[in-house]
Each structure stands twice: as C-alpha cells, then as structure tokens.
Scaffold this motif. Structure first.
Motif, PDB file in Angstrom:
ATOM      1  N   LYS A   2     -39.630  23.259  16.823  1.00  0.00           N
ATOM      2  CA  LYS A   2     -39.958  23.271  15.409  1.00  0.00           C
ATOM      3  C   LYS A   2     -41.398  22.830  15.209  1.00  0.00           C
ATOM      4  O   LYS A   2     -41.966  22.097  16.034  1.00  0.00           O
ATOM      5  CB  LYS A   2     -39.033  22.338  14.634  1.00  0.00           C
ATOM      6  N   PHE A   3     -41.977  23.289  14.107  1.00  0.00           N
ATOM      7  CA  PHE A   3     -43.356  22.956  13.780  1.00  0.00           C
ATOM      8  C   PHE A   3     -43.566  21.440  13.767  1.00  0.00           C
ATOM      9  O   PHE A   3     -44.536  20.931  14.323  1.00  0.00           O
ATOM     10  CB  PHE A   3     -43.727  23.558  12.417  1.00  0.00           C
ATOM     11  N   GLU A   4     -42.637  20.722  13.129  1.00  0.00           N
ATOM     12  CA  GLU A   4     -42.768  19.279  12.997  1.00  0.00           C
ATOM     13  C   GLU A   4     -42.781  18.577  14.354  1.00  0.00           C
ATOM     14  O   GLU A   4     -43.551  17.637  14.575  1.00  0.00           O
ATOM     15  CB  GLU A   4     -41.645  18.707  12.119  1.00  0.00           C
ATOM     16  N   ASN A   5     -41.936  19.055  15.271  1.00  0.00           N
ATOM     17  CA  ASN A   5     -41.902  18.479  16.621  1.00  0.00           C
ATOM     18  C   ASN A   5     -43.209  18.735  17.365  1.00  0.00           C
ATOM     19  O   ASN A   5     -43.725  17.860  18.054  1.00  0.00           O
ATOM     20  CB  ASN A   5     -40.733  19.057  17.423  1.00  0.00           C
ATOM     21  N   ALA A   6     -43.716  19.947  17.225  1.00  0.00           N
ATOM     22  CA  ALA A   6     -44.982  20.296  17.876  1.00  0.00           C
ATOM     23  C   ALA A   6     -46.114  19.438  17.321  1.00  0.00           C
ATOM     24  O   ALA A   6     -46.973  18.958  18.074  1.00  0.00           O
ATOM     25  CB  ALA A   6     -45.289  21.781  17.682  1.00  0.00           C
ATOM     26  N   LEU A   7     -46.111  19.222  16.024  1.00  0.00           N
ATOM     27  CA  LEU A   7     -47.149  18.408  15.399  1.00  0.00           C
ATOM     28  C   LEU A   7     -47.073  16.958  15.878  1.00  0.00           C
ATOM     29  O   LEU A   7     -48.106  16.337  16.163  1.00  0.00           O
ATOM     30  CB  LEU A   7     -47.023  18.490  13.884  1.00  0.00           C
ATOM     31  N   GLU A   8     -45.867  16.425  16.002  1.00  0.00           N
ATOM     32  CA  GLU A   8     -45.693  15.062  16.520  1.00  0.00           C
ATOM     33  C   GLU A   8     -46.223  14.959  17.946  1.00  0.00           C
ATOM     34  O   GLU A   8     -46.909  13.993  18.289  1.00  0.00           O
ATOM     35  CB  GLU A   8     -44.221  14.660  16.505  1.00  0.00           C
ATOM     36  N   LYS A  36     -52.089  24.512  23.636  1.00  0.00           N
ATOM     37  CA  LYS A  36     -50.899  25.354  23.475  1.00  0.00           C
ATOM     38  C   LYS A  36     -50.150  24.985  22.192  1.00  0.00           C
ATOM     39  O   LYS A  36     -49.665  25.859  21.474  1.00  0.00           O
ATOM     40  CB  LYS A  36     -49.976  25.209  24.681  1.00  0.00           C
ATOM     41  N   LEU A  37     -50.068  23.691  21.908  1.00  0.00           N
ATOM     42  CA  LEU A  37     -49.386  23.247  20.691  1.00  0.00           C
ATOM     43  C   LEU A  37     -50.145  23.674  19.442  1.00  0.00           C
ATOM     44  O   LEU A  37     -49.534  24.064  18.445  1.00  0.00           O
ATOM     45  CB  LEU A  37     -49.202  21.721  20.712  1.00  0.00           C
ATOM     46  N   ILE A  38     -51.471  23.610  19.504  1.00  0.00           N
ATOM     47  CA  ILE A  38     -52.284  24.064  18.366  1.00  0.00           C
ATOM     48  C   ILE A  38     -52.049  25.547  18.108  1.00  0.00           C
ATOM     49  O   ILE A  38     -51.878  25.974  16.968  1.00  0.00           O
ATOM     50  CB  ILE A  38     -53.784  23.782  18.611  1.00  0.00           C
ATOM     51  N   LYS A  39     -52.023  26.331  19.178  1.00  0.00           N
ATOM     52  CA  LYS A  39     -51.772  27.766  19.038  1.00  0.00           C
ATOM     53  C   LYS A  39     -50.407  28.005  18.400  1.00  0.00           C
ATOM     54  O   LYS A  39     -50.274  28.819  17.478  1.00  0.00           O
ATOM     55  CB  LYS A  39     -51.856  28.445  20.405  1.00  0.00           C
ATOM     56  N   PHE A  40     -49.388  27.288  18.874  1.00  0.00           N
ATOM     57  CA  PHE A  40     -48.042  27.417  18.321  1.00  0.00           C
ATOM     58  C   PHE A  40     -48.032  27.040  16.840  1.00  0.00           C
ATOM     59  O   PHE A  40     -47.469  27.771  16.016  1.00  0.00           O
ATOM     60  CB  PHE A  40     -47.057  26.537  19.102  1.00  0.00           C
ATOM     61  N   CYS A  41     -48.642  25.917  16.506  1.00  0.00           N
ATOM     62  CA  CYS A  41     -48.667  25.461  15.111  1.00  0.00           C
ATOM     63  C   CYS A  41     -49.390  26.464  14.218  1.00  0.00           C
ATOM     64  O   CYS A  41     -48.935  26.745  13.099  1.00  0.00           O
ATOM     65  CB  CYS A  41     -49.328  24.083  15.005  1.00  0.00           C
ATOM     66  N   ASN A  42     -50.493  27.004  14.694  1.00  0.00           N
ATOM     67  CA  ASN A  42     -51.224  28.010  13.913  1.00  0.00           C
ATOM     68  C   ASN A  42     -50.375  29.257  13.676  1.00  0.00           C
ATOM     69  O   ASN A  42     -50.398  29.834  12.583  1.00  0.00           O
ATOM     70  CB  ASN A  42     -52.541  28.380  14.590  1.00  0.00           C
ATOM     71  N   GLN A  43     -49.620  29.675  14.686  1.00  0.00           N
ATOM     72  CA  GLN A  43     -48.736  30.830  14.532  1.00  0.00           C
ATOM     73  C   GLN A  43     -47.637  30.543  13.513  1.00  0.00           C
ATOM     74  O   GLN A  43     -47.316  31.392  12.683  1.00  0.00           O
ATOM     75  CB  GLN A  43     -48.119  31.212  15.877  1.00  0.00           C
ATOM     76  N   GLU A  44     -47.080  29.347  13.573  1.00  0.00           N
ATOM     77  CA  GLU A  44     -46.030  28.964  12.623  1.00  0.00           C
ATOM     78  C   GLU A  44     -46.580  28.907  11.198  1.00  0.00           C
ATOM     79  O   GLU A  44     -45.925  29.349  10.260  1.00  0.00           O
ATOM     80  CB  GLU A  44     -45.427  27.603  13.015  1.00  0.00           C
ATOM     81  N   LEU A  45     -47.781  28.359  11.044  1.00  0.00           N
ATOM     82  CA  LEU A  45     -48.399  28.296   9.721  1.00  0.00           C
ATOM     83  C   LEU A  45     -48.705  29.686   9.180  1.00  0.00           C
ATOM     84  O   LEU A  45     -48.507  29.959   7.995  1.00  0.00           O
ATOM     85  CB  LEU A  45     -49.671  27.447   9.770  1.00  0.00           C
ATOM     86  N   ALA A  46     -49.174  30.573  10.048  1.00  0.00           N
ATOM     87  CA  ALA A  46     -49.463  31.945   9.622  1.00  0.00           C
ATOM     88  C   ALA A  46     -48.178  32.647   9.180  1.00  0.00           C
ATOM     89  O   ALA A  46     -48.174  33.366   8.170  1.00  0.00           O
ATOM     90  CB  ALA A  46     -50.139  32.719  10.757  1.00  0.00           C
ATOM     91  N   ALA A  47     -47.099  32.431   9.922  1.00  0.00           N
ATOM     92  CA  ALA A  47     -45.816  33.045   9.555  1.00  0.00           C
ATOM     93  C   ALA A  47     -45.319  32.491   8.215  1.00  0.00           C
ATOM     94  O   ALA A  47     -44.818  33.240   7.373  1.00  0.00           O
ATOM     95  CB  ALA A  47     -44.780  32.792  10.648  1.00  0.00           C
ATOM     96  N   ALA A  48     -45.484  31.194   8.013  1.00  0.00           N
ATOM     97  CA  ALA A  48     -45.072  30.579   6.745  1.00  0.00           C
ATOM     98  C   ALA A  48     -45.911  31.118   5.593  1.00  0.00           C
ATOM     99  O   ALA A  48     -45.391  31.397   4.506  1.00  0.00           O
ATOM    100  CB  ALA A  48     -45.198  29.063   6.834  1.00  0.00           C
ATOM    101  N   GLU A  49     -47.197  31.292   5.830  1.00  0.00           N
ATOM    102  CA  GLU A  49     -48.088  31.828   4.799  1.00  0.00           C
ATOM    103  C   GLU A  49     -47.675  33.255   4.415  1.00  0.00           C
ATOM    104  O   GLU A  49     -47.659  33.601   3.229  1.00  0.00           O
ATOM    105  CB  GLU A  49     -49.536  31.822   5.299  1.00  0.00           C
TER     106      GLU A  49
END
Length: 75
Positions: A2-8, A36-49
């Motif tokens: 999950k995004f939150e876990n990756a951010l933590e 890798k986590l930044i890339k994942f978070c950016n992808q999740e944010l783009a999908a949410a957007e």
C-alpha cells in the motif's frame, strides 16, 4: 504494498541515511530501495490523480445533465 506502507518505509530509509551511521554499502542499498519506493509512490499518486479526474469529469457531466434538465423544466 500500500502507498502508506511504502511512504513509511521511505521515511525510515531517509532517517537512517540522514543519521550517517550506515556503511557505504548499506547506504547504497538503502538509497536503491528508496528510489524504488519513490517510483512506486509516484505511480500510485498518478493512478489516484487519474481516478480523481475521472470522478470530477463524471460529476461535471452529471451537473451538466441536471442543469440541462432544470432548464427544460423552466422553459
């Protein structure tokens, strides 16, 4: 993941890197994991957007239909 876990995890990595107590190899390993986590978070944010844009478009389409129907009732 999950995004939150990756951010933590990313925040934890930043703290460890900023503490300066890691060896060069450990720092490189944490840095690589962080990227890798930044890339994942950016992808999740783009999908949410994208989802938000779809919802807003649908809401706008709905509002236009309602406004159109209300104008018909007035005329």
């Amino acid at each position: 993941m999950k995004f939150e876990n990756a951010l933590e995890k990313l925040e934890d990595i930043v703290e460890k890197l900023e503490s300066g107590g890691l060896s060069l190899d450990e720092s490189l390993e944490k840095f690589t994991e962080g990227v890798k986590l930044i890339k994942f978070c950016n992808q999740e944010l783009a999908a949410a957007e994208e989802k938000i844009e779809i919802v807003l478009k649908e809401a706008d389409d709905f509002n236009n239909i309602v406004l159109y129907k209300n104008e018909e009732e007035i005329n």
